[in-house]
Write a protein that holds these residues in place. Structure first.
Motif, PDB file in Angstrom:
ATOM      1  N   UNK A 247      21.331  46.406   0.251  1.00  0.00           N
ATOM      2  CA  UNK A 247      20.983  46.872   1.712  1.00  0.00           C
ATOM      3  C   UNK A 247      22.449  46.932   2.524  1.00  0.00           C
ATOM      4  N   UNK A 248      23.308  47.934   2.436  1.00  0.00           N
ATOM      5  CA  UNK A 248      24.689  47.960   2.971  1.00  0.00           C
ATOM      6  C   UNK A 248      24.638  47.689   4.377  1.00  0.00           C
ATOM      7  N   UNK A 249      23.233  48.099   5.200  1.00  0.00           N
ATOM      8  CA  UNK A 249      23.477  48.262   6.362  1.00  0.00           C
ATOM      9  C   UNK A 249      23.116  46.629   7.049  1.00  0.00           C
ATOM     10  N   UNK A 250      23.059  45.867   6.180  1.00  0.00           N
ATOM     11  CA  UNK A 250      22.433  44.234   6.566  1.00  0.00           C
ATOM     12  C   UNK A 250      23.894  43.561   6.666  1.00  0.00           C
ATOM     13  N   UNK A 251      24.075  42.840   7.671  1.00  0.00           N
ATOM     14  CA  UNK A 251      25.325  42.205   7.928  1.00  0.00           C
ATOM     15  C   UNK A 251      25.409  40.487   8.016  1.00  0.00           C
ATOM     16  N   UNK A 252      24.011  40.181   8.082  1.00  0.00           N
ATOM     17  CA  UNK A 252      23.959  38.880   8.358  1.00  0.00           C
ATOM     18  C   UNK A 252      22.476  38.083   7.685  1.00  0.00           C
ATOM     19  N   UNK A 253      22.296  37.127   7.048  1.00  0.00           N
ATOM     20  CA  UNK A 253      21.173  36.703   6.536  1.00  0.00           C
ATOM     21  C   UNK A 253      20.589  35.265   6.931  1.00  0.00           C
ATOM     22  N   UNK A 254      19.399  34.873   7.259  1.00  0.00           N
ATOM     23  CA  UNK A 254      18.896  33.394   7.662  1.00  0.00           C
ATOM     24  C   UNK A 254      17.836  33.387   6.573  1.00  0.00           C
ATOM     25  N   UNK A 255      18.047  32.075   6.187  1.00  0.00           N
ATOM     26  CA  UNK A 255      16.786  31.809   5.062  1.00  0.00           C
ATOM     27  C   UNK A 255      16.684  30.177   5.411  1.00  0.00           C
ATOM     28  N   UNK A 256      15.635  29.756   6.188  1.00  0.00           N
ATOM     29  CA  UNK A 256      15.253  28.435   6.353  1.00  0.00           C
ATOM     30  C   UNK A 256      13.826  28.071   6.058  1.00  0.00           C
TER      31      UNK A 256
END
Length: 256
Positions: free
Chosen positions: A108-117
């Protein structure tokens, strides 16, 4: 007439919002602030949570060092790693759980940040086999944009888990992971952070409402209208900035 009036007001608001100040923080500072926000919003459970940000459109990531909690995040102490989680420069080892973040960034080249909690409400909802339901205005940012993985693939530190989670997520920006927790992927640090915050709030409301009876989903057209407004980049920036200012007031060292 009413629809046209609402559309006109929405367009005018969008124009007027552009001049509003949202902090002017660097990506490092935004990521550290996002971690502090997540901690304050109940996403602090042990070291299971991670947040990453893509570095300048590359395959490299910024993240916390392994063993560093959300409440300890500081801009200057974030680790910079490559897609194989090798520390770059003077960076320390990252949480090995961020390996599956690299899979999402790659697809996903548009994704700039990811959260996993693993916050309490999403963790509890993930144990029921029930997906997230958009049944309140505050949950509408997730309308038609939250996937559901019905089976836990195991500890997400290997490539197989990355493939499974990325495939289940598809083109959506959030996913509830069965027997696990949440993942939010944003086109900005602000979007990823706020999606995670909103998702936990939505799960909490859903659990409370289910205790009283069936949950009634919002009309799809109205939910989409609300989502499209609340997910505008400037609205996201302003919302994030409100949370971020609280974090700075609590500890200005987060920006250092």
């Amino acid at each position: 007439m009413k629809i046209q009036a609402k559309k006109h007001i929405s367009q005018r608001l969008n124009q007027e919002m552009q001049s509003l100040n949202t902090g002017g923080w660097s990506d490092r500072q935004k990521l550290a602030l996002a971690c502090r926000i997540l901690h304050e919003e109940g996403h602090w459970r042990g070291l299971a949570g991670q947040m990453t940000a893509r570095v300048d459109g590359s395959s490299e990531m910024l993240t916390l060092g392994f063993g560093v909690g959300f409440d300890e995040a500081r801009a200057s102490r974030l680790a910079r790693v490559d897609q194989d989680l090798r520390p770059l420069g003077n960076s320390v080892m990252p949480n090995p759980g961020v390996r599956f973040h690299a899979w999402i960034y790659a697809q996903r080249p548009e994704i700039q940040a990811i959260v996993h909690t693993h916050p309490p409400a999403c963790a509890a909802l993930s144990m029921t086999g029930e997906p997230l339901t958009v049944a309140h205005m505050d949950a509408t940012p997730l309308f038609d944009d939250c996937a559901f993985l019905p089976e836990w693939p195991g500890l997400p530190i290997g490539d197989e888990e990355g493939r499974i989670i990325a495939a289940a997520m598809g083109d959506k920006h959030a996913i509830l992971l069965a027997n696990h927790g949440l993942l939010a992927a944003g086109r900005s640090i602000e979007e990823a952070c706020m999606l995670a915050v909103w998702m936990e709030q939505a799960a909490d409301m859903q659990l409370r409402a289910r205790a009283l009876g069936p949950v009634k989903a919002i009309d799809a057209a109205l939910a989409q209208e609300s989502r499209d407004f609340l997910r505008r980049p400037k609205v996201l920036e302003l919302t994030f900035a409100n949370f971020a200012r609280r974090a700075v007031r609590a500890d200005g060292g987060v920006l250092l």
